[in-house]
Design a protein around this motif. Sequence first.
Motif, mmCIF file in Angstrom:
data_model
loop_
_atom_site.group_PDB
_atom_site.id
_atom_site.type_symbol
_atom_site.label_atom_id
_atom_site.label_comp_id
_atom_site.label_asym_id
_atom_site.label_seq_id
_atom_site.Cartn_x
_atom_site.Cartn_y
_atom_site.Cartn_z
ATOM 1 N N LYS A 150 0.819 -1.209 0.000
ATOM 2 C CA LYS A 150 0.000 0.000 0.000
ATOM 3 C C LYS A 150 0.857 1.264 0.000
ATOM 4 C CE LYS A 150 -4.189 -1.739 0.236
ATOM 5 N NZ LYS A 150 -5.217 -1.467 -0.797
ATOM 6 N N GLY A 151 2.173 1.068 0.139
ATOM 7 C CA GLY A 151 3.084 2.207 0.107
ATOM 8 C C GLY A 151 3.461 2.758 1.465
ATOM 9 N N TYR A 152 3.276 1.963 2.531
ATOM 10 C CA TYR A 152 3.532 2.458 3.880
ATOM 11 C C TYR A 152 4.580 1.645 4.620
ATOM 12 C CZ TYR A 152 -0.579 5.459 3.523
ATOM 13 O OH TYR A 152 -1.470 6.417 3.135
ATOM 14 N N VAL A 153 5.264 2.312 5.561
ATOM 15 C CA VAL A 153 6.173 1.670 6.501
ATOM 16 C C VAL A 153 5.642 1.980 7.897
ATOM 17 C CG1 VAL A 153 7.695 3.701 6.369
ATOM 18 C CG2 VAL A 153 8.563 1.569 7.342
ATOM 19 N N HIS A 154 5.618 0.985 8.801
ATOM 20 C CA HIS A 154 4.984 1.139 10.117
ATOM 21 C C HIS A 154 5.811 2.006 11.056
ATOM 22 C CE1 HIS A 154 3.581 0.021 14.178
ATOM 23 N NE2 HIS A 154 2.436 -0.290 13.594
ATOM 24 N N ARG A 155 7.090 1.719 11.199
ATOM 25 C CA ARG A 155 8.077 2.486 11.966
ATOM 26 C C ARG A 155 7.982 2.348 13.490
ATOM 27 N NH1 ARG A 155 9.181 8.411 9.572
ATOM 28 N NH2 ARG A 155 7.082 8.849 10.332
ATOM 29 N N ASP A 156 7.159 1.440 13.998
ATOM 30 C CA ASP A 156 7.146 1.253 15.455
ATOM 31 C C ASP A 156 6.762 -0.180 15.810
ATOM 32 O OD1 ASP A 156 7.643 2.195 18.000
ATOM 33 O OD2 ASP A 156 5.617 2.946 18.323
ATOM 34 N N ILE A 157 7.438 -1.140 15.189
ATOM 35 C CA ILE A 157 7.206 -2.549 15.499
ATOM 36 C C ILE A 157 7.870 -2.880 16.834
ATOM 37 C CG2 ILE A 157 7.587 -4.935 14.760
ATOM 38 C CD1 ILE A 157 5.626 -3.380 13.014
ATOM 39 N N LYS A 158 7.083 -3.390 17.771
ATOM 40 C CA LYS A 158 7.566 -3.789 19.091
ATOM 41 C C LYS A 158 6.476 -4.622 19.763
ATOM 42 C CE LYS A 158 6.089 0.660 21.090
ATOM 43 N NZ LYS A 158 6.536 1.875 21.823
ATOM 44 N N PRO A 159 6.801 -5.374 20.831
ATOM 45 C CA PRO A 159 5.799 -6.237 21.468
ATOM 46 C C PRO A 159 4.551 -5.502 21.939
ATOM 47 C CG PRO A 159 7.992 -6.854 22.204
ATOM 48 C CD PRO A 159 8.153 -5.591 21.393
ATOM 49 N N LEU A 172 -1.773 -6.271 14.527
ATOM 50 C CA LEU A 172 -0.789 -5.185 14.579
ATOM 51 C C LEU A 172 -1.530 -3.863 14.749
ATOM 52 C CD1 LEU A 172 2.226 -4.455 14.316
ATOM 53 C CD2 LEU A 172 1.859 -4.190 11.859
ATOM 54 N N VAL A 173 -1.066 -3.033 15.694
ATOM 55 C CA VAL A 173 -1.758 -1.778 15.985
ATOM 56 C C VAL A 173 -0.774 -0.613 16.024
ATOM 57 C CG1 VAL A 173 -3.582 -2.928 17.301
ATOM 58 C CG2 VAL A 173 -1.534 -2.124 18.495
ATOM 59 N N ASP A 174 -1.314 0.567 16.289
ATOM 60 C CA ASP A 174 -0.598 1.834 16.463
ATOM 61 C C ASP A 174 0.037 2.296 15.151
ATOM 62 O OD1 ASP A 174 0.590 4.116 17.332
ATOM 63 O OD2 ASP A 174 1.569 3.223 19.062
ATOM 64 N N PHE A 175 -0.739 3.071 14.407
ATOM 65 C CA PHE A 175 -0.280 3.575 13.120
ATOM 66 C C PHE A 175 0.060 5.066 13.184
ATOM 67 C CE2 PHE A 175 -3.178 0.022 12.505
ATOM 68 C CZ PHE A 175 -2.355 -0.854 11.820
ATOM 69 N N GLY A 176 0.315 5.550 14.406
ATOM 70 C CA GLY A 176 0.592 6.970 14.593
ATOM 71 C C GLY A 176 1.908 7.441 14.012
ATOM 72 N N LEU A 177 2.889 6.531 13.892
ATOM 73 C CA LEU A 177 4.192 6.906 13.342
ATOM 74 C C LEU A 177 4.363 6.445 11.904
ATOM 75 C CD1 LEU A 177 6.569 6.182 16.377
ATOM 76 C CD2 LEU A 177 5.458 8.324 15.718
ATOM 77 N N MET A 178 3.319 5.861 11.334
ATOM 78 C CA MET A 178 3.404 5.350 9.966
ATOM 79 C C MET A 178 3.670 6.472 8.967
ATOM 80 S SD MET A 178 0.566 3.125 7.943
ATOM 81 C CE MET A 178 0.987 1.671 8.875
#
Length: 317
Positions: A150-159, A172-178
Amino acid sequence: MFTLPTGPQDQLLDEDQHEQPVTVGRSLKFENPYEDYKILKCIGVGAFGKVHKARNLKTGHLVAIKIQDCTNDNLMDLLQECMLQERFNHQNIPKVMDKYYWEQKLYICMELCEGGDLDNIYMSTGSLKESQIAFVAKEVLETLLYLNQKGYVHRDIKPNNILLTDAGEVRLVDFGLMSRIQKEKPEFIVGTPAYMAPESVLEDLSGDYDERCDVWSLGITLLELAEGKLPLVLTSSNSLYEYWEQKQRVPHLRKRDKWSPAFHRFLKDALTLDPAMRPSVELLLQHEFVRNVEHEPSPLKRCLRRSKFLGSIRKFF
């Protein structure tokens, strides 16, 4: 006084539509959410606000409601994040059911993940088994591949940002830093320092700061789930910069004989220091470590049962 316009002029930038604006007032409800939902208990607290378990008063369905304080500065960012999540259609991304703006708060009602996040789970039960880690790896990689396409990078992968349903399914949640995938170094450094890829703060490494930063973060996450603790205790981008500028060692599994050679190789690939040499999400999905993962039933169901059992014991004592 803080107000939110609802007419056609109230628009957000939709990058998936070639930067054509979209109206936000149509599905955003300007009414009291407590008339539709009963809050049951708080199940999460963070810088973003609070997440509550709630019941839909009309259907009886259980949901999660994220409640965020709104200001003139952050409302459009919060709405943009919510709209991104609504637009994504993937089984590992929680569905948004409703969103309300009421008394300067944004209420986002979405799928409830009763299992909680992986951080709380492994801290309750101890480090995960290799089959469970491989399951997490494959599910997150499949989600990242969807986002990349879709053209996006998440940028905050963590447990903390990997939740489980009652059935042990990954969300997978939290797309605030995408952000959009870009082929140049971003203007601002974003992410959680302990999980951030080296290229996010260093300028002298070859390659681009692109979607492969999520691959590094996933590697650190899997290492944490295996070891039962963070491999790098870094609290700021400055400490991360100092760590890599001093050419410190790339994290690795301490107990070599406890884990399969395939897991060792997977982490070595994911935690490749040079981003130009680090495998893509698509390539890692072909890796032997995740290629033959069993999905049904989820290998995390037993882990969830143990976590709930230990939680009930602690409450009793």
